[in-house]
Design an enzyme around this catalytic site. Structure first.
Site, mmCIF file in Angstrom:
data_model
loop_
_atom_site.group_PDB
_atom_site.id
_atom_site.type_symbol
_atom_site.label_atom_id
_atom_site.label_comp_id
_atom_site.label_asym_id
_atom_site.label_seq_id
_atom_site.Cartn_x
_atom_site.Cartn_y
_atom_site.Cartn_z
ATOM 1 N N TYR A 36 -3.095 -138.817 79.845
ATOM 2 C CA TYR A 36 -3.997 -137.832 80.452
ATOM 3 C C TYR A 36 -4.102 -136.585 79.582
ATOM 4 O O TYR A 36 -5.191 -136.039 79.385
ATOM 5 C CB TYR A 36 -3.511 -137.469 81.854
ATOM 6 C CG TYR A 36 -4.226 -136.285 82.452
ATOM 7 C CD1 TYR A 36 -5.581 -136.348 82.754
ATOM 8 C CD2 TYR A 36 -3.551 -135.079 82.695
ATOM 9 C CE1 TYR A 36 -6.249 -135.254 83.290
ATOM 10 C CE2 TYR A 36 -4.206 -133.994 83.226
ATOM 11 C CZ TYR A 36 -5.555 -134.079 83.522
ATOM 12 O OH TYR A 36 -6.216 -132.990 84.038
ATOM 13 N N PRO A 89 -6.629 -122.599 78.478
ATOM 14 C CA PRO A 89 -6.566 -123.014 79.890
ATOM 15 C C PRO A 89 -6.376 -124.516 79.992
ATOM 16 O O PRO A 89 -7.114 -125.294 79.372
ATOM 17 C CB PRO A 89 -7.930 -122.581 80.432
ATOM 18 C CG PRO A 89 -8.838 -122.597 79.243
ATOM 19 C CD PRO A 89 -7.985 -122.207 78.074
ATOM 20 N N SER A 118 -6.086 -121.708 84.544
ATOM 21 C CA SER A 118 -7.192 -122.608 84.836
ATOM 22 C C SER A 118 -7.576 -122.598 86.312
ATOM 23 O O SER A 118 -6.725 -122.469 87.199
ATOM 24 C CB SER A 118 -6.806 -124.038 84.429
ATOM 25 O OG SER A 118 -7.783 -124.968 84.841
ATOM 26 N N TYR A 140 -14.263 -122.636 86.263
ATOM 27 C CA TYR A 140 -15.224 -123.724 86.374
ATOM 28 C C TYR A 140 -16.186 -123.339 87.487
ATOM 29 O O TYR A 140 -15.753 -123.002 88.596
ATOM 30 C CB TYR A 140 -14.533 -125.046 86.720
ATOM 31 C CG TYR A 140 -13.839 -125.724 85.567
ATOM 32 C CD1 TYR A 140 -14.557 -126.108 84.439
ATOM 33 C CD2 TYR A 140 -12.483 -126.014 85.617
ATOM 34 C CE1 TYR A 140 -13.933 -126.760 83.384
ATOM 35 C CE2 TYR A 140 -11.846 -126.667 84.569
ATOM 36 C CZ TYR A 140 -12.586 -127.029 83.453
ATOM 37 O OH TYR A 140 -11.959 -127.670 82.414
ATOM 38 N N THR A 166 -16.026 -121.716 81.431
ATOM 39 C CA THR A 166 -16.171 -122.953 80.667
ATOM 40 C C THR A 166 -17.535 -123.548 80.941
ATOM 41 O O THR A 166 -17.893 -123.792 82.098
ATOM 42 C CB THR A 166 -15.060 -123.952 81.040
ATOM 43 O OG1 THR A 166 -13.792 -123.412 80.637
ATOM 44 C CG2 THR A 166 -15.267 -125.285 80.346
ATOM 45 N N HIS A 265 -13.760 -128.794 73.802
ATOM 46 C CA HIS A 265 -12.884 -129.153 74.920
ATOM 47 C C HIS A 265 -11.770 -130.090 74.454
ATOM 48 O O HIS A 265 -11.348 -130.995 75.182
ATOM 49 C CB HIS A 265 -13.688 -129.806 76.054
ATOM 50 C CG HIS A 265 -13.177 -129.476 77.428
ATOM 51 N ND1 HIS A 265 -13.718 -128.487 78.207
ATOM 52 C CD2 HIS A 265 -12.164 -129.999 78.162
ATOM 53 C CE1 HIS A 265 -13.082 -128.423 79.363
ATOM 54 N NE2 HIS A 265 -12.116 -129.331 79.356
ATOM 55 N N GLY A 298 -7.683 -128.379 68.510
ATOM 56 C CA GLY A 298 -7.029 -128.932 67.336
ATOM 57 C C GLY A 298 -6.004 -128.063 66.657
ATOM 58 O O GLY A 298 -5.354 -128.508 65.706
#
Length: 369
Positions: A36, A89, A118, A140, A166, A265, A298
């Site tokens: 996940y 987040p 988040s 969100y 986001t 993302h 990354g």
């Protein structure tokens, strides 16, 4: 909560790089939880591209600059922090360790960097803010605007320092690992910042289906007018996260954003989208000095932070490596990882001849194919 030390980590040789925490996390996490967090969308082309693109950025160091111990301090959204790094987040952190969001936020506070809480956090924003860390809240956009207003009121009351919207999740990317695992959340891990019951489906597994919520919760038709509406009602610094196209960065400036986060993302949304670092210079050129530009997706080392700074970013968001550290050692693990990252960045700046992060913006970069 007692102040943790590195000695609280499991007895083994101390980590020497952030990748070491990933190995330890994989050893203690259930396979579906590892997938996940580690996985991306689709064939994970963009997930792999993030790392490959960063490795292709060569930074040309300067010689004889008289730098012994660089000062890591930087300003993000106009506020001083210990280094140009923020904790990205990330949802459901209690899934990885009981310390969860509070543990990682406390580690961020001790390291002097902001923590982005988040919307899908598994600890209430009020409890996370009570750690004393500088909190930016990641929003969100919910389908019902009244619920957005309620959440914003909680954010203000909790004392959050910034609002990060986001914008790259109109729908959830198809994450094959989660689908194959029929991933679901354990009953004790819930999206506690959402209204009651909004993530009930996240706890019921179905073969070939991921239970992580999105479609029933988030507003897929979010537009720039919604961001303008938000800007009029929120007196916090506004950050737009999930920008890749320079034209979108310019739109964010138009509606009053104080910063944009160049991000795909973490390779978890549109598979085949470009690596974030590839788009960073174009976004920097598009917005000029009208807003700050941060890089996400990354980042795995102090050298990566230097690369981002040299390409024009004001700072970076670090995600998965800190979750691995949390999984491996709770708050102490996260604190150790942030300390290691600071040391790596200090070395990278010194080796590049930079007295501080701001000086890195004058370095030359080359693309190595």
């Amino acid at each position: 909560m007692a102040e943790p030390t590195v000695t609280d980590l499991p007895a083994q040789a101390p980590p020497v790089c952030l990748a070491d925490f990933a190995e330890r996390a994989r050893a203690v996490l259930p396979p579906d939880v590892w997938d996940y967090v580690a996985g991306g969308s689709g064939a994970e082309v963009t997930l792999a591209a993030n790392r490959a693109a960063l490795d292709r950025v060569a930074v040309v160091p300067r010689a004889l600059r008289g730098v012994e111990t660089p000062d890591l301090g930087a300003r993000l959204l106009g506020r001083p922090y210990a280094m140009p790094v923020a904790v990205a987040p990330m949802a459901y952190q209690r899934l990885l360790h009981p310390d969860g969001e509070c543990g990682l936020a406390a580690a961020a506070g001790a390291a002097g960097v902001p923590y982005l809480a988040s919307t899908l956090g598994s600890t209430p924003i009020e409890e996370v803010a009570a750690t004393g860390a500088e909190i930016w809240f990641q929003l969100y956009w919910l389908r019902e605007k009244a619920l957005v207003r309620d959440l914003l009121a909680r954010v203000r009351e909790a004392g959050c320092r910034a609002l990060v919207v986001t914008v790259d999740v109109p729908v959830l990317g198809r994450r094959f690992r989660d689908l194959r695992n029929a991933f679901r959340l354990p009953s004790e891990v819930t999206a506690v910042n959402l209204p009651n019951g909004r993530d009930d489906l996240a706890h019921s597994g179905t073969p070939g289906v991921s239970a992580v919520p999105a479609g029933a919760t988030f507003a897929p038709a979010l537009g720039w007018d919604d961001l303008a509406w938000l800007r009029e009602r929120v007196d916090l610094p506004l950050v737009v996260k999930g920008v890749l196209d320079p034209r979108d960065a310019q739109e964010a400036v138009r509606v009053g954003a104080d910063a944009v986060v160049v991000s795909n993302h973490g390779g978890r949304q549109l598979d085949g989208a470009p690596a974030s670092v590839r788009m960073l210079p174009e976004v920097v050129d598009a917005v000029g000095d009208r807003c700050q530009v941060l890089l996400d997706s990354g980042i795995r080392s102090g050298t990566d932070v230097l690369r981002a700074l040299a390409l024009g970013a004001g700072g970076v968001l670090v995600g998965r490596p800190l979750l691995w550290a949390l999984a491996a050692g709770g708050r102490a693990g996260a604190a150790s990882a942030l300390d290691l990252l600071a040391g790596e960045l200090r070395d990278a700046l010194a080796l590049a001849g930079c007295p501080d992060p701001a000086a890195a913006g004058a370095l030359r970069t080359l693309r190595v194919d």
